[in-house]
Design a protein around this motif. Structure first.
Motif, mmCIF file in Angstrom:
data_model
loop_
_atom_site.group_PDB
_atom_site.id
_atom_site.type_symbol
_atom_site.label_atom_id
_atom_site.label_comp_id
_atom_site.label_asym_id
_atom_site.label_seq_id
_atom_site.Cartn_x
_atom_site.Cartn_y
_atom_site.Cartn_z
ATOM 1 N N THR A 177 -7.085 23.013 43.896
ATOM 2 C CA THR A 177 -6.010 24.176 44.729
ATOM 3 C C THR A 177 -5.723 23.287 44.686
ATOM 4 O O THR A 177 -3.973 23.199 44.237
ATOM 5 N N GLU A 178 -5.148 22.039 45.850
ATOM 6 C CA GLU A 178 -4.691 20.943 46.062
ATOM 7 C C GLU A 178 -3.917 20.179 45.056
ATOM 8 O O GLU A 178 -2.649 19.940 44.808
ATOM 9 N N PHE A 179 -4.871 19.962 44.180
ATOM 10 C CA PHE A 179 -4.749 18.923 43.000
ATOM 11 C C PHE A 179 -3.504 19.912 42.152
ATOM 12 O O PHE A 179 -2.511 19.276 41.843
ATOM 13 N N LEU A 180 -3.812 21.555 41.586
ATOM 14 C CA LEU A 180 -2.776 21.560 40.869
ATOM 15 C C LEU A 180 -1.747 22.296 41.280
ATOM 16 O O LEU A 180 -0.391 22.043 40.703
ATOM 17 N N ALA A 181 -1.466 22.178 42.968
ATOM 18 C CA ALA A 181 0.053 22.129 43.365
ATOM 19 C C ALA A 181 1.016 21.018 43.259
ATOM 20 O O ALA A 181 2.042 21.139 42.963
ATOM 21 N N GLY A 182 0.002 20.083 43.014
ATOM 22 C CA GLY A 182 0.551 18.626 42.703
ATOM 23 C C GLY A 182 0.970 17.981 41.316
ATOM 24 O O GLY A 182 1.774 17.599 40.335
ATOM 25 N N VAL A 183 1.183 19.546 39.932
ATOM 26 C CA VAL A 183 0.655 19.093 38.276
ATOM 27 C C VAL A 183 2.385 19.411 38.229
ATOM 28 O O VAL A 183 2.118 20.426 38.521
ATOM 29 N N GLY A 184 2.853 19.162 37.923
ATOM 30 C CA GLY A 184 3.861 19.505 36.735
ATOM 31 C C GLY A 184 3.877 19.548 35.033
ATOM 32 O O GLY A 184 4.753 20.487 34.487
ATOM 33 N N ALA A 185 2.775 18.638 34.551
ATOM 34 C CA ALA A 185 2.962 19.058 33.135
ATOM 35 C C ALA A 185 1.197 18.554 33.259
ATOM 36 O O ALA A 185 1.254 18.359 33.362
ATOM 37 N N ILE A 186 0.596 19.438 31.621
ATOM 38 C CA ILE A 186 -0.721 19.265 31.525
ATOM 39 C C ILE A 186 -0.079 18.477 29.850
ATOM 40 O O ILE A 186 0.150 18.973 29.133
ATOM 41 N N ALA A 187 -1.589 17.822 29.488
ATOM 42 C CA ALA A 187 -2.019 17.279 28.165
ATOM 43 C C ALA A 187 -3.691 17.806 27.891
ATOM 44 O O ALA A 187 -4.613 17.394 28.691
ATOM 45 N N MET A 188 -3.607 18.420 27.200
ATOM 46 C CA MET A 188 -5.096 18.325 26.124
ATOM 47 C C MET A 188 -5.607 18.444 24.783
ATOM 48 O O MET A 188 -3.689 18.338 24.130
ATOM 49 N N GLY A 189 -6.590 17.472 24.370
ATOM 50 C CA GLY A 189 -6.623 17.863 23.006
ATOM 51 C C GLY A 189 -7.040 19.206 22.471
ATOM 52 O O GLY A 189 -6.858 20.033 23.572
ATOM 53 N N ALA A 190 -6.977 19.341 20.896
ATOM 54 C CA ALA A 190 -7.474 20.675 20.490
ATOM 55 C C ALA A 190 -8.748 21.659 20.163
ATOM 56 O O ALA A 190 -8.507 22.198 20.927
ATOM 57 N N ASN A 191 -9.680 20.330 20.962
ATOM 58 C CA ASN A 191 -11.077 20.558 21.295
ATOM 59 C C ASN A 191 -11.134 21.791 22.802
ATOM 60 O O ASN A 191 -11.492 22.600 23.051
ATOM 61 N N THR A 192 -10.321 20.752 24.119
ATOM 62 C CA THR A 192 -9.883 21.593 24.921
ATOM 63 C C THR A 192 -9.350 23.416 24.886
ATOM 64 O O THR A 192 -9.784 24.352 24.951
ATOM 65 N N TYR A 193 -8.090 23.106 23.834
ATOM 66 C CA TYR A 193 -7.277 24.807 23.880
ATOM 67 C C TYR A 193 -8.187 25.762 22.896
ATOM 68 O O TYR A 193 -8.476 26.395 23.597
ATOM 69 N N ARG A 194 -9.432 25.039 21.641
ATOM 70 C CA ARG A 194 -9.522 25.803 21.185
ATOM 71 C C ARG A 194 -11.209 26.029 22.501
ATOM 72 O O ARG A 194 -11.218 27.152 22.338
ATOM 73 N N TRP A 195 -11.532 25.726 23.317
ATOM 74 C CA TRP A 195 -12.373 26.440 24.134
ATOM 75 C C TRP A 195 -12.189 27.281 25.176
ATOM 76 O O TRP A 195 -12.272 28.840 25.306
#
Length: 185
Positions: free
Chosen positions: A46-64
């Motif tokens: 909860t606290e971590f996500l509140a401080g995030v402004g952009a995300i990067a993920m690999g193809a396998n994570t997106y596929r999952w």
């Protein structure tokens, strides 16, 4: 020598098995999703996500995410880059950007969009390692689950010098925060 932490930081935050895998050989996360943790507890999301402004993920994570949560709303509210050379279905319920850009250019684009907030490398280990190869990874947060997998996708498939800055227990997880040490040869 440690690089001073300034915002935005680039953070690889993930969970791993005790033997250092983030997914099984068949990309299953069943070992992770059956575990107890407190999203608002020590080193919780909860606290971590509140401080995030952009995300990067690999193809396998997106596929999952597509395969396992495809009918649910996209889990993130900030712009998300998928690093891939493959073609994927485009979700219409979120700001998802497919890219094959070099990591330094991607990092700059993410930083520009993040409005001073942190950049989150969701997964996987190879993507986080590539950010580290370019000196663009500042921190690793890993929640260690009480299970061994024996094989699978490694947490971070590179040699990297780290310094532990925080340790906490959250539900079944041992949560560790590491600063990436720069200037070591």
């Amino acid at each position: 020598m440690l690089t001073p932490q300034t915002s935005p930081r680039t953070v690889y935050n993930t969970a791993a098995s005790l033997d250092g895998y983030i997914a099984t050989t068949d990309h299953s996360l069943a070992w992770l999703l059956s575990r107890e943790s407190d999203e608002s507890g020590p080193m919780g999301f909860t606290e971590f996500l509140a401080g995030v402004g952009a995300i990067a993920m690999g193809a396998n994570t997106y596929r999952w995410i597509l395969d396992n949560e495809g009918t649910q709303p996209w889990p993130y509210t900030v712009p998300s880059w998928v690093c891939t050379h493959r073609e994927f279905p485009r979700r219409t319920d979120a700001d998802i950007r497919f890219t094959s850009a070099e990591i330094p250019a991607l990092h700059k684009e993410m930083t520009d969009v993040a409005a001073g907030k942190d950049l989150w490398i969701v997964g996987g280990g190879e993507l986080a390692a590539t950010f580290a190869d370019h000196g663009l990874l500042d921190e690793i947060i890993v929640s260690i689950a009480p299970v061994t997998l024996g094989a699978g996708a490694p947490l971070l498939p590179r040699e990297l010098e780290l310094r532990m800055t925080e340790l906490a227990a959250n539900g079944e997880f041992a949560c560790l925060r590491y600063a990436v040490v720069r200037g070591q040869s």
